[in-house]
Design a protein around this motif. Structure first.
Motif, mmCIF file in Angstrom:
data_model
loop_
_atom_site.group_PDB
_atom_site.id
_atom_site.type_symbol
_atom_site.label_atom_id
_atom_site.label_comp_id
_atom_site.label_asym_id
_atom_site.label_seq_id
_atom_site.Cartn_x
_atom_site.Cartn_y
_atom_site.Cartn_z
ATOM 1 N N THR A 207 36.759 38.613 63.435
ATOM 2 C CA THR A 207 36.699 38.511 61.979
ATOM 3 C C THR A 207 38.121 38.406 61.428
ATOM 4 O O THR A 207 39.055 38.984 61.986
ATOM 5 C CB THR A 207 35.994 39.720 61.357
ATOM 6 N N ILE A 208 38.260 37.656 60.338
ATOM 7 C CA ILE A 208 39.552 37.495 59.675
ATOM 8 C C ILE A 208 39.354 37.823 58.201
ATOM 9 O O ILE A 208 38.550 37.180 57.524
ATOM 10 C CB ILE A 208 40.101 36.067 59.835
ATOM 11 N N ALA A 209 40.083 38.800 57.716
ATOM 12 C CA ALA A 209 39.900 39.260 56.341
ATOM 13 C C ALA A 209 40.469 38.259 55.347
ATOM 14 O O ALA A 209 41.419 37.527 55.637
ATOM 15 C CB ALA A 209 40.571 40.616 56.162
ATOM 16 N N ALA A 210 39.876 38.227 54.168
ATOM 17 C CA ALA A 210 40.408 37.417 53.072
ATOM 18 C C ALA A 210 41.664 38.075 52.520
ATOM 19 O O ALA A 210 41.773 39.306 52.477
ATOM 20 C CB ALA A 210 39.362 37.272 51.975
ATOM 21 N N ILE A 211 42.635 37.258 52.095
ATOM 22 C CA ILE A 211 43.895 37.812 51.580
ATOM 23 C C ILE A 211 44.222 37.273 50.193
ATOM 24 O O ILE A 211 45.388 37.245 49.791
ATOM 25 C CB ILE A 211 45.060 37.522 52.546
ATOM 26 N N SER A 212 43.219 36.857 49.448
ATOM 27 C CA SER A 212 43.450 36.420 48.067
ATOM 28 C C SER A 212 43.760 37.639 47.199
ATOM 29 O O SER A 212 43.572 38.798 47.608
ATOM 30 C CB SER A 212 42.224 35.689 47.538
ATOM 31 N N VAL A 213 44.225 37.376 46.006
ATOM 32 C CA VAL A 213 44.519 38.470 45.077
ATOM 33 C C VAL A 213 43.269 39.303 44.818
ATOM 34 O O VAL A 213 43.306 40.540 44.814
ATOM 35 C CB VAL A 213 45.083 37.899 43.752
ATOM 36 N N GLY A 214 42.134 38.623 44.622
ATOM 37 C CA GLY A 214 40.897 39.336 44.377
ATOM 38 C C GLY A 214 40.445 40.179 45.543
ATOM 39 O O GLY A 214 39.743 41.182 45.359
ATOM 40 N N ALA A 215 40.837 39.789 46.767
ATOM 41 C CA ALA A 215 40.450 40.553 47.950
ATOM 42 C C ALA A 215 41.419 41.691 48.237
ATOM 43 O O ALA A 215 41.020 42.753 48.727
ATOM 44 C CB ALA A 215 40.366 39.624 49.159
ATOM 45 N N LEU A 216 42.694 41.491 47.933
ATOM 46 C CA LEU A 216 43.704 42.501 48.247
ATOM 47 C C LEU A 216 43.743 43.645 47.237
ATOM 48 O O LEU A 216 44.081 44.783 47.587
ATOM 49 C CB LEU A 216 45.091 41.847 48.317
ATOM 50 N N PHE A 217 43.399 43.335 45.982
ATOM 51 C CA PHE A 217 43.503 44.343 44.924
ATOM 52 C C PHE A 217 42.127 44.659 44.351
ATOM 53 O O PHE A 217 41.274 43.786 44.214
ATOM 54 C CB PHE A 217 44.420 43.854 43.798
ATOM 55 N N SER A 218 41.917 45.909 43.986
ATOM 56 C CA SER A 218 40.665 46.330 43.370
ATOM 57 C C SER A 218 40.517 45.676 41.996
ATOM 58 O O SER A 218 41.502 45.567 41.237
ATOM 59 C CB SER A 218 40.653 47.851 43.221
ATOM 60 N N PRO A 219 39.314 45.229 41.673
ATOM 61 C CA PRO A 219 39.099 44.605 40.349
ATOM 62 C C PRO A 219 39.500 45.506 39.188
ATOM 63 O O PRO A 219 39.846 45.021 38.111
ATOM 64 C CB PRO A 219 37.598 44.321 40.341
ATOM 65 N N SER A 220 39.470 46.808 39.425
ATOM 66 C CA SER A 220 39.763 47.747 38.335
ATOM 67 C C SER A 220 41.221 47.713 37.903
ATOM 68 O O SER A 220 41.550 48.144 36.782
ATOM 69 C CB SER A 220 39.389 49.173 38.770
ATOM 70 N N VAL A 221 42.105 47.209 38.774
ATOM 71 C CA VAL A 221 43.531 47.167 38.420
ATOM 72 C C VAL A 221 43.973 45.781 37.989
ATOM 73 O O VAL A 221 45.153 45.560 37.683
ATOM 74 C CB VAL A 221 44.408 47.652 39.597
ATOM 75 N N LEU A 222 43.044 44.843 37.935
ATOM 76 C CA LEU A 222 43.383 43.470 37.565
ATOM 77 C C LEU A 222 43.093 43.225 36.091
ATOM 78 O O LEU A 222 42.082 43.693 35.547
ATOM 79 C CB LEU A 222 42.598 42.468 38.418
ATOM 80 N N THR A 223 43.968 42.473 35.486
ATOM 81 C CA THR A 223 43.780 42.040 34.102
ATOM 82 C C THR A 223 43.832 40.524 34.078
ATOM 83 O O THR A 223 44.850 39.926 34.479
ATOM 84 C CB THR A 223 44.885 42.606 33.188
ATOM 85 N N ASN A 224 42.723 39.912 33.631
ATOM 86 C CA ASN A 224 42.629 38.448 33.672
ATOM 87 C C ASN A 224 42.892 37.912 35.087
ATOM 88 O O ASN A 224 43.610 36.925 35.274
ATOM 89 C CB ASN A 224 43.592 37.818 32.670
ATOM 90 N N SER A 225 42.301 38.612 36.046
ATOM 91 C CA SER A 225 42.352 38.225 37.471
ATOM 92 C C SER A 225 43.719 38.420 38.108
ATOM 93 O O SER A 225 43.944 37.958 39.243
ATOM 94 C CB SER A 225 41.927 36.759 37.654
ATOM 95 N N TYR A 226 44.648 39.079 37.413
ATOM 96 C CA TYR A 226 45.978 39.303 37.967
ATOM 97 C C TYR A 226 46.379 40.764 37.846
ATOM 98 O O TYR A 226 45.960 41.475 36.921
ATOM 99 C CB TYR A 226 47.029 38.453 37.250
ATOM 100 N N LEU A 227 47.213 41.194 38.758
ATOM 101 C CA LEU A 227 47.900 42.473 38.622
ATOM 102 C C LEU A 227 49.052 42.251 37.641
ATOM 103 O O LEU A 227 49.811 41.296 37.779
ATOM 104 C CB LEU A 227 48.414 42.917 39.997
ATOM 105 N N GLN A 228 49.171 43.117 36.651
ATOM 106 C CA GLN A 228 50.165 42.922 35.581
ATOM 107 C C GLN A 228 51.180 44.057 35.593
ATOM 108 O O GLN A 228 50.877 45.198 35.975
ATOM 109 C CB GLN A 228 49.470 42.876 34.213
ATOM 110 N N ILE A 229 52.389 43.719 35.134
ATOM 111 C CA ILE A 229 53.440 44.743 34.991
ATOM 112 C C ILE A 229 54.112 44.601 33.622
ATOM 113 O O ILE A 229 55.339 44.719 33.491
ATOM 114 C CB ILE A 229 54.489 44.649 36.122
ATOM 115 N N THR A 230 53.288 44.385 32.591
ATOM 116 C CA THR A 230 53.836 44.184 31.234
ATOM 117 C C THR A 230 54.163 45.498 30.533
ATOM 118 O O THR A 230 54.691 45.485 29.419
ATOM 119 C CB THR A 230 52.831 43.391 30.387
ATOM 120 N N SER A 231 53.846 46.610 31.179
ATOM 121 C CA SER A 231 54.209 47.908 30.608
ATOM 122 C C SER A 231 54.591 48.846 31.752
ATOM 123 O O SER A 231 54.293 48.579 32.926
ATOM 124 C CB SER A 231 53.041 48.508 29.807
ATOM 125 N N GLN A 232 55.224 49.962 31.374
ATOM 126 C CA GLN A 232 55.631 50.925 32.392
ATOM 127 C C GLN A 232 54.409 51.503 33.102
ATOM 128 O O GLN A 232 54.407 51.685 34.323
ATOM 129 C CB GLN A 232 56.468 52.031 31.757
#
Length: 286
Positions: free
Chosen positions: A168-193
């Motif tokens: 088996t080979i795991a998916a490594i897309s952003v959606g697969a690497l990061f939990s949906p709960s930490v994504l904003t508009n499908s991206y991890l954001q750093i617009t605030s501290q």
């Protein structure tokens, strides 16, 4: 001792001719064995040996193909692992950016600029996930070799599970690497501290998961490498065994060939002498 003076039947010549034909057949066989290097060129040469050699040849061919299968599997896994290495480097850069953004000295413009680079890196992760292919098959987007549909390598010569290796080979897309709960508009954001601090934990967790994926792939690669070595050793030994059955012993074959040539020459000379025996009848008529 009686003498048989017959014109219609020359028994001596017939016997010599029969022996000469046998010698000629043996010479032709020697020609073939010496020219091809094979003692067995057809089933008539050695029926039992021919059957055994064909079985061995079939197994050797299958073993060689299994080696090729395993090597192809290694190449595929190396392709996936190489792409994962690139994603690891991207995540390391993202981690640095998140730590920088988490510092209270960064103003909103700084955070926006950092976030732009942060998102661009995530786009590159998705691009790697979608574009990493082997034999036209996309490896890292989750559509290939997933937990529910593993890829199976045929690494030996029978149809049992002992000759197969599931990977088996795991998916490594952003959606697969990061939990949906930490994504904003499908991206991890750093617009605030606060978002930056959350991103640090998310990126580090992704690095841990990706390291585990690569370790799993590396373990399978090692197993395939050992498999290749074992298959090649088995094929070589079986090929050597088959060669002892089918290959010509050149020294022995040439010695026999030389003897047959002498017998052929003597047979021709004796046939000529036997053909002259009916001439004795003419002397009786003189």
């Amino acid at each position: 001792m009686s003498l048989n003076f017959s014109v219609n039947n020359n028994a001596s010549a017939a016997s010599i001719l029969s022996n000469l034909q046998y010698v000629n057949n043996e010479i032709n066989t020697s020609y073939q064995q010496l020219s091809t290097g094979n003692r067995i060129n057809s089933a008539a040469d050695d029926p039992a040996g021919y059957a055994i050699s064909q079985q061995m040849t079939s197994q050797v061919n299958a073993l060689n193909q299994a080696v090729q299968n395993a090597q192809n599997g290694i190449s595929m896994l190396q392709t996936a692992s190489g792409a994962m290495n690139q994603v690891t480097s991207i995540l390391q850069t993202m981690n640095t950016l998140a730590v920088e953004a988490a510092n209270g000295t960064e103003n909103s413009t700084d955070l926006s600029n950092l976030n732009q680079e942060f998102i661009a890196l995530q786009n590159q992760i998705n691009n790697i996930s979608n574009q990493t292919k082997f034999n036209t098959m996309t490896l890292l987007d989750g559509s290939f070799a997933s937990a529910s549909s593993a890829v199976v390598f045929q690494i030996n010569t029978d149809g049992t599970s002992n000759s197969q290796l599931s990977v088996t080979i795991a998916a490594i897309s952003v959606g697969a690497l990061f939990s949906p709960s930490v994504l904003t508009n499908s991206y991890l954001q750093i617009t605030s501290q606060t978002l930056a601090q959350q991103a640090i934990s998310a990126v580090q967790a992704a690095l841990t998961s990706l390291s585990q994926y690569q370790a799993n792939i590396g373990a399978v690669e090692d197993r395939l490498n050992y498999t290749v070595s074992n298959l090649q050793n088995t094929a070589d030994n079986l090929q050597n065994a088959e060669s002892t059955i089918t290959n010509t012993d050149m020294a022995q074959a040439y010695t026999q060939f030389s003897q047959q040539q002498v017998l052929q020459q003597v047979g021709l000379a004796m046939l000529a002498q036997a053909d002259q025996q009916p001439d004795a009848i003419l002397k009786l008529l003189q």
